[in-house]
Design an enzyme around this catalytic site. Structure first.
Site, PDB file in Angstrom:
ATOM      1  N   ARG A 183       0.831  -1.200   0.000  1.00 43.07           N
ATOM      2  CA  ARG A 183       0.000   0.000   0.000  1.00 43.07           C
ATOM      3  C   ARG A 183       0.863   1.247   0.000  1.00 43.07           C
ATOM      4  NH1 ARG A 183      -4.564   1.402   4.586  1.00 43.07           N
ATOM      5  NH2 ARG A 183      -2.698   1.690   5.861  1.00 43.07           N
ATOM      6  N   THR A 213      -0.955   7.592  -1.058  1.00 38.79           N
ATOM      7  CA  THR A 213      -2.261   7.461  -1.719  1.00 38.79           C
ATOM      8  C   THR A 213      -3.125   6.355  -1.125  1.00 38.79           C
ATOM      9  OG1 THR A 213      -1.473   5.855  -3.362  1.00 38.79           O
ATOM     10  CG2 THR A 213      -1.180   8.201  -3.863  1.00 38.79           C
ATOM     11  N   ASP A 249      -0.892  -2.861  12.808  1.00 34.15           N
ATOM     12  CA  ASP A 249      -0.453  -3.437  11.544  1.00 34.15           C
ATOM     13  C   ASP A 249      -0.264  -4.942  11.723  1.00 34.15           C
ATOM     14  OD1 ASP A 249       1.544  -4.444   9.522  1.00 34.15           O
ATOM     15  OD2 ASP A 249       1.368  -2.376   8.816  1.00 34.15           O
ATOM     16  N   ASP A 304       3.282  -6.399  10.713  1.00 31.24           N
ATOM     17  CA  ASP A 304       4.332  -6.076  11.682  1.00 31.24           C
ATOM     18  C   ASP A 304       4.196  -6.924  12.936  1.00 31.24           C
ATOM     19  OD1 ASP A 304       5.616  -4.198  10.155  1.00 31.24           O
ATOM     20  OD2 ASP A 304       4.600  -2.477  11.041  1.00 31.24           O
TER      21      ASP A 304
END
Length: 210
Positions: free
Chosen positions: A104, A108, A200, A203
């Site tokens: 990602r 944006t 996340d 992670d």
């Protein structure tokens, strides 16, 4: 008609509560992600078609049920989706595994492809596309686009957490796929993370969070 199912099983909800905790370490987080994926798979495979097969038991000949046709393919979206594969293959050890790599863009928030490797006969199999998080829906939509471009028709998307915005986007883009969700969260924040979420997932699975 394609279905959308949000899990309500107590074991799934309990384990999702554990992975939400910021103090849950990498080992326990990874283990729980795998277990939750297996539990969702149990529900996601409920409608698989069966056929009769004649076998020999130690006592006599018998007719038993087995999954009809080609076996399944599990396709994790890299890298976080890898954390779900073991839990799913523990239930479906004959499943083949493909991989789709997307990242990602931090500005944006749009997905970009960097890898795609699928079994040669994927178009003849039921494909389970897996990613722990359905946030904006961008990565899931792109991944389904990639699968359909390769002639794959039978696609089920499996995730652990979803935001309403992501589900709406995925359903609008691909109304023909089944979607199984561990838990539906409240919303996305300004950084496009799921709230309350769990941070996340990649992670936390791989211990790369600071």
């Amino acid at each position: 008609m394609a279905k959308t199912m949000i899990m309500d099983h107590p074991l799934i909800q309990h384990k999702i509560g554990i992975i939400r905790r910021k103090e849950t370490g990498t080992k326990d987080f990874r283990h729980m992600i795998s277990e939750i994926a297996g539990l969702i798979t149990y529900e996601a495979t409920r409608d698989l078609e069966l056929q009769d097969t004649v076998i020999e038991t130690p006592i006599c000949q018998a007719t038993v049920k087995e999954i009809k046709g080609k076996k399944l393919v599990i396709v994790p979206v890299l890298r976080a989706g890898l954390g779900m594969v073991e839990g799913m293959t523990s239930l479906i050890p004959s499943a083949k595994v493909g991989h789709i790599g997307l990242y990602r863009d931090p500005e944006t928030h749009k997905p970009h492809e960097y890898f795609c490797k699928l079994p040669a006969d994927c178009d003849k199999r039921n494909v389970f596309l897996v990613d722990p998080m359905l946030a904006t829906g961008g990565s899931a939509i792109a991944a389904v686009d990639m699968l359909k471009a390769k002639g794959i028709k039978h696609i089920t998307f499996v995730c652990i957490l979803a935001a309403p915005e992501g589900l709406e986007a995925l359903r609008a883009a691909h109304p023909d796929i089944d979607i199984f969700i561990g838990a539906m969260d409240e919303k996305l924040n300004e950084d496009m993370y799921i709230v309350p979420g769990l941070g996340d997932a990649g992670d936390r699975i791989f211990g790369t969070n600071n």
